[in-house]
Each structure stands twice: as C-alpha cells, then as structure tokens.
Design a protein around this motif. Structure first.
Motif, PDB file in Angstrom:
ATOM      1  N   ALA A  31     -50.442  19.350 -14.058  1.00  0.00           N
ATOM      2  CA  ALA A  31     -51.539  19.914 -13.262  1.00  0.00           C
ATOM      3  C   ALA A  31     -50.995  20.533 -11.978  1.00  0.00           C
ATOM      4  O   ALA A  31     -51.758  20.963 -11.122  1.00  0.00           O
ATOM      5  CB  ALA A  31     -52.547  18.821 -12.923  1.00  0.00           C
ATOM      6  N   ALA A  32     -49.676  20.595 -11.864  1.00  0.00           N
ATOM      7  CA  ALA A  32     -49.045  21.025 -10.619  1.00  0.00           C
ATOM      8  C   ALA A  32     -49.202  22.516 -10.333  1.00  0.00           C
ATOM      9  O   ALA A  32     -49.093  22.934  -9.179  1.00  0.00           O
ATOM     10  CB  ALA A  32     -47.562  20.664 -10.641  1.00  0.00           C
ATOM     11  N   PHE A  33     -49.451  23.307 -11.342  1.00  0.00           N
ATOM     12  CA  PHE A  33     -49.595  24.751 -11.120  1.00  0.00           C
ATOM     13  C   PHE A  33     -51.016  25.166 -10.768  1.00  0.00           C
ATOM     14  O   PHE A  33     -51.235  26.006  -9.907  1.00  0.00           O
ATOM     15  CB  PHE A  33     -49.142  25.530 -12.360  1.00  0.00           C
ATOM     16  CG  PHE A  33     -47.653  25.619 -12.519  1.00  0.00           C
ATOM     17  CD1 PHE A  33     -46.885  26.391 -11.682  1.00  0.00           C
ATOM     18  CD2 PHE A  33     -47.023  24.907 -13.528  1.00  0.00           C
ATOM     19  CE1 PHE A  33     -45.512  26.478 -11.821  1.00  0.00           C
ATOM     20  CE2 PHE A  33     -45.642  24.980 -13.685  1.00  0.00           C
ATOM     21  CZ  PHE A  33     -44.886  25.758 -12.831  1.00  0.00           C
ATOM     22  N   ASN A  68     -39.785  23.158 -16.587  1.00  0.00           N
ATOM     23  CA  ASN A  68     -38.779  23.748 -15.700  1.00  0.00           C
ATOM     24  C   ASN A  68     -38.608  22.854 -14.470  1.00  0.00           C
ATOM     25  O   ASN A  68     -39.152  21.743 -14.407  1.00  0.00           O
ATOM     26  CB  ASN A  68     -39.147  25.187 -15.309  1.00  0.00           C
ATOM     27  CG  ASN A  68     -40.502  25.280 -14.602  1.00  0.00           C
ATOM     28  OD1 ASN A  68     -41.106  24.277 -14.241  1.00  0.00           O
ATOM     29  ND2 ASN A  68     -40.977  26.502 -14.417  1.00  0.00           N
ATOM     30  N   ARG A  69     -37.876  23.328 -13.499  1.00  0.00           N
ATOM     31  CA  ARG A  69     -37.575  22.510 -12.319  1.00  0.00           C
ATOM     32  C   ARG A  69     -38.855  22.077 -11.600  1.00  0.00           C
ATOM     33  O   ARG A  69     -38.990  20.905 -11.220  1.00  0.00           O
ATOM     34  CB  ARG A  69     -36.686  23.306 -11.364  1.00  0.00           C
ATOM     35  CG  ARG A  69     -36.396  22.586 -10.049  1.00  0.00           C
ATOM     36  CD  ARG A  69     -35.575  23.461  -9.123  1.00  0.00           C
ATOM     37  NE  ARG A  69     -35.505  22.883  -7.789  1.00  0.00           N
ATOM     38  CZ  ARG A  69     -34.942  23.492  -6.754  1.00  0.00           C
ATOM     39  NH1 ARG A  69     -34.374  24.701  -6.915  1.00  0.00           N
ATOM     40  NH2 ARG A  69     -34.922  22.913  -5.569  1.00  0.00           N
ATOM     41  N   TYR A  70     -39.804  22.992 -11.422  1.00  0.00           N
ATOM     42  CA  TYR A  70     -41.033  22.658 -10.694  1.00  0.00           C
ATOM     43  C   TYR A  70     -41.816  21.567 -11.415  1.00  0.00           C
ATOM     44  O   TYR A  70     -42.311  20.626 -10.782  1.00  0.00           O
ATOM     45  CB  TYR A  70     -41.884  23.910 -10.535  1.00  0.00           C
ATOM     46  CG  TYR A  70     -43.138  23.693  -9.718  1.00  0.00           C
ATOM     47  CD1 TYR A  70     -43.081  23.601  -8.335  1.00  0.00           C
ATOM     48  CD2 TYR A  70     -44.382  23.577 -10.333  1.00  0.00           C
ATOM     49  CE1 TYR A  70     -44.218  23.392  -7.580  1.00  0.00           C
ATOM     50  CE2 TYR A  70     -45.528  23.370  -9.589  1.00  0.00           C
ATOM     51  CZ  TYR A  70     -45.445  23.285  -8.207  1.00  0.00           C
ATOM     52  OH  TYR A  70     -46.575  23.066  -7.465  1.00  0.00           O
ATOM     53  N   VAL A  71     -41.919  21.687 -12.729  1.00  0.00           N
ATOM     54  CA  VAL A  71     -42.647  20.688 -13.515  1.00  0.00           C
ATOM     55  C   VAL A  71     -41.992  19.319 -13.352  1.00  0.00           C
ATOM     56  O   VAL A  71     -42.674  18.304 -13.157  1.00  0.00           O
ATOM     57  CB  VAL A  71     -42.696  21.086 -15.000  1.00  0.00           C
ATOM     58  CG1 VAL A  71     -43.287  19.957 -15.846  1.00  0.00           C
ATOM     59  CG2 VAL A  71     -43.509  22.360 -15.180  1.00  0.00           C
ATOM     60  N   ASP A 104     -37.372  28.654 -12.569  1.00  0.00           N
ATOM     61  CA  ASP A 104     -37.545  27.349 -11.931  1.00  0.00           C
ATOM     62  C   ASP A 104     -38.955  27.056 -11.428  1.00  0.00           C
ATOM     63  O   ASP A 104     -39.417  25.915 -11.501  1.00  0.00           O
ATOM     64  CB  ASP A 104     -36.575  27.202 -10.762  1.00  0.00           C
ATOM     65  CG  ASP A 104     -35.147  26.972 -11.211  1.00  0.00           C
ATOM     66  OD1 ASP A 104     -34.937  26.691 -12.404  1.00  0.00           O
ATOM     67  OD2 ASP A 104     -34.239  27.072 -10.361  1.00  0.00           O
ATOM     68  N   PHE A 105     -39.656  28.076 -10.914  1.00  0.00           N
ATOM     69  CA  PHE A 105     -40.957  27.819 -10.287  1.00  0.00           C
ATOM     70  C   PHE A 105     -42.079  28.648 -10.907  1.00  0.00           C
ATOM     71  O   PHE A 105     -43.160  28.756 -10.331  1.00  0.00           O
ATOM     72  CB  PHE A 105     -40.862  28.100  -8.784  1.00  0.00           C
ATOM     73  CG  PHE A 105     -39.840  27.253  -8.090  1.00  0.00           C
ATOM     74  CD1 PHE A 105     -40.133  25.943  -7.744  1.00  0.00           C
ATOM     75  CD2 PHE A 105     -38.582  27.746  -7.820  1.00  0.00           C
ATOM     76  CE1 PHE A 105     -39.186  25.141  -7.122  1.00  0.00           C
ATOM     77  CE2 PHE A 105     -37.620  26.959  -7.190  1.00  0.00           C
ATOM     78  CZ  PHE A 105     -37.921  25.650  -6.846  1.00  0.00           C
ATOM     79  N   PRO A 131     -47.878  32.945  -6.005  1.00  0.00           N
ATOM     80  CA  PRO A 131     -46.821  33.698  -5.309  1.00  0.00           C
ATOM     81  C   PRO A 131     -45.446  33.074  -5.489  1.00  0.00           C
ATOM     82  O   PRO A 131     -44.440  33.781  -5.585  1.00  0.00           O
ATOM     83  CB  PRO A 131     -47.275  33.640  -3.843  1.00  0.00           C
ATOM     84  CG  PRO A 131     -48.761  33.460  -3.916  1.00  0.00           C
ATOM     85  CD  PRO A 131     -48.988  32.577  -5.110  1.00  0.00           C
ATOM     86  N   LEU A 132     -45.396  31.742  -5.535  1.00  0.00           N
ATOM     87  CA  LEU A 132     -44.121  31.050  -5.737  1.00  0.00           C
ATOM     88  C   LEU A 132     -43.529  31.433  -7.093  1.00  0.00           C
ATOM     89  O   LEU A 132     -42.334  31.738  -7.212  1.00  0.00           O
ATOM     90  CB  LEU A 132     -44.332  29.543  -5.664  1.00  0.00           C
ATOM     91  CG  LEU A 132     -43.097  28.651  -5.873  1.00  0.00           C
ATOM     92  CD1 LEU A 132     -42.099  28.864  -4.753  1.00  0.00           C
ATOM     93  CD2 LEU A 132     -43.513  27.183  -5.948  1.00  0.00           C
ATOM     94  N   GLY A 133     -44.381  31.439  -8.129  1.00  0.00           N
ATOM     95  CA  GLY A 133     -43.914  31.802  -9.460  1.00  0.00           C
ATOM     96  C   GLY A 133     -43.465  33.247  -9.532  1.00  0.00           C
ATOM     97  O   GLY A 133     -42.459  33.568 -10.188  1.00  0.00           O
ATOM     98  N   LYS A 134     -44.204  34.137  -8.890  1.00  0.00           N
ATOM     99  CA  LYS A 134     -43.831  35.558  -8.903  1.00  0.00           C
ATOM    100  C   LYS A 134     -42.475  35.771  -8.240  1.00  0.00           C
ATOM    101  O   LYS A 134     -41.624  36.521  -8.742  1.00  0.00           O
ATOM    102  CB  LYS A 134     -44.892  36.396  -8.197  1.00  0.00           C
ATOM    103  CG  LYS A 134     -44.610  37.904  -8.245  1.00  0.00           C
ATOM    104  CD  LYS A 134     -45.690  38.696  -7.549  1.00  0.00           C
ATOM    105  CE  LYS A 134     -45.451  40.196  -7.720  1.00  0.00           C
ATOM    106  NZ  LYS A 134     -44.097  40.620  -7.258  1.00  0.00           N
TER     107      LYS A 134
END
Length: 219
Positions: A132-134, A144-147, A181-182, A169-172
């Motif tokens: 649910a982090a995204f 990935n790293r963020y997950v 990673d994000f 924006p972080l993902g972009k």
C-alpha cells in the motif's frame, strides 16, 4: 441509479469489478450489464469495496465459478490470465470472457517506462508483491527497493490516493534515471508469461492458443 439509466439509454454497456461473491451480487443488483470477477492474482489496485481488503483475497480459479453460480449477468474473468491456457480455463469455469492487463504491458504499443518493461520481461513467478506504499491501498506489482524498504510501514501513510501525490513524482524521477527502485510497476502474478509482441499479434496468438487448449479437452 439515474446515472446508470442515463448511460444505458445511450446504449452504453456498463461493467463493474468484484472480488467476492457478495460484491458480484451487489453489482448485478445495481443494474450493471456484466461483472468482472477479479482474482487475487491481478496486478495493480483491485476493486474490493464491500468489506476489508482481506475479504477479497480469493484466487481467480475459485472466484469465477462461484460468481457464475451467484449472478445471471455475464461474468468476465480477470487475474493471472496471460495466455490461451488461462483463457480456456476461465471459459471452462463459466466465464463469458476474460480481461487481461499485464500481458499487454510488454507490447511495443504500451506506454510503460523502459525500466518497467525490462522488469516484466525478466519477471519470475515469485516476483510480485502487495504493497500500500505507493497509493495508500494494496496494489500488486513487481518488487523493488521501495517496496522492500516500506514493508511493514504502510500504516503510517494517509489513505488512498493521497500517497500518490509524492510517490508519483518519485517514481517518474526514478524511471527517468533508468532505475526501477522507486517506480510503481503494476503486474499480476503471471507476469513471467509476458511476451513482447505487437498487440494485434498477441491477440491473434491468444485466440490460437485458446482454440488449441479447448481442442485438447474435446475427445
């Protein structure tokens, strides 16, 4: 009700997703023309709406026949369907059609970021995770790293869809740098079956595979 009637008066087919039998019955009772039985294998954010997310943790193989038995409107199977074998299985379970998403993300017509496409091509059977982090709501995608770093911390985030205001924006930025990673990379559990074919060729291949799979079931 008025909105649905207005749409139907224009000849528009109205479809809604369900992740439980209860939700499928609610969709039918509301006047929708068909229901998508969305299994737990599906990528992205699923549509559970009549209870806690955990109530909808039902795989497509178990969900579809139960929904077919519970409603009279056509049932469309979704979740973990990536080739003709999956389509044939869904039809044998009573579905009238299938809905496929992840299978088309590696088509050249797809607008997904190159790093997302690469992750799909390299995907393995155990490579997706729920987080649910995204978005602030459970979503299945490629780990990935963020997950990994956000695992167990989702309760700290505001509700859906507020987190996307900063994770978008972080993902972009991550994708622009060629890093996965994000980036939120939605994908179902059958991502490893993805094929990099033009969309039209993929559809033709799926039809042929489905016919062949069904033919093997005929004595």
């Amino acid at each position: 009700k008025r909105t649905l009637k207005a749409l139907k008066d224009q000849g528009i087919l109205i479809i809604a997703s369900a992740t439980t039998v209860e939700e499928a019955r609610m969709v039918e009772a509301a006047g929708f023309d068909a229901v998508v039985a969305q299994g737990f294998e599906a990528g992205g954010t699923r549509s559970t709406f009549a209870g806690p997310y955990e109530a909808g943790e039902i795989g497509m193989l178990a969900l579809v026949p139960q929904v077919v038995d519970a409603v009279k409107v056509p049932v469309i199977a979704a979740g973990g369907i990536a080739d003709g074998r999956g389509i044939a299985a869904a039809l044998m379970l009573g579905a009238s059609a299938v809905q496929m998403g992840t299978a088309f993300l590696t088509c050249p017509e797809s607008a997904v970021a190159p790093v997302w496409r690469k992750a799909l091509v390299e995907a393995r059977d155990h490579g997706t995770r729920l987080t649910a982090a995204f978005h602030g709501r459970p979503s299945r995608g490629i780990e990935n790293r963020y997950v990994r770093e956000m695992a167990g911390k989702e309760a700290m985030f505001p509700g859906f869809p507020i987190p996307y205001a900063f994770t978008g924006p972080l993902g972009k930025a991550s994708a622009d740098k060629g890093s996965p990673d994000f980036l939120s990379m939605a994908a179902g559990q059958a991502a490893a079956l993805s094929r990099s074919l033009p969309a039209a060729e993929l559809v033709e291949t799926l039809v042929r595979e489905t016919d062949e799979a069904l033919a093997r079931l005929t004595p």
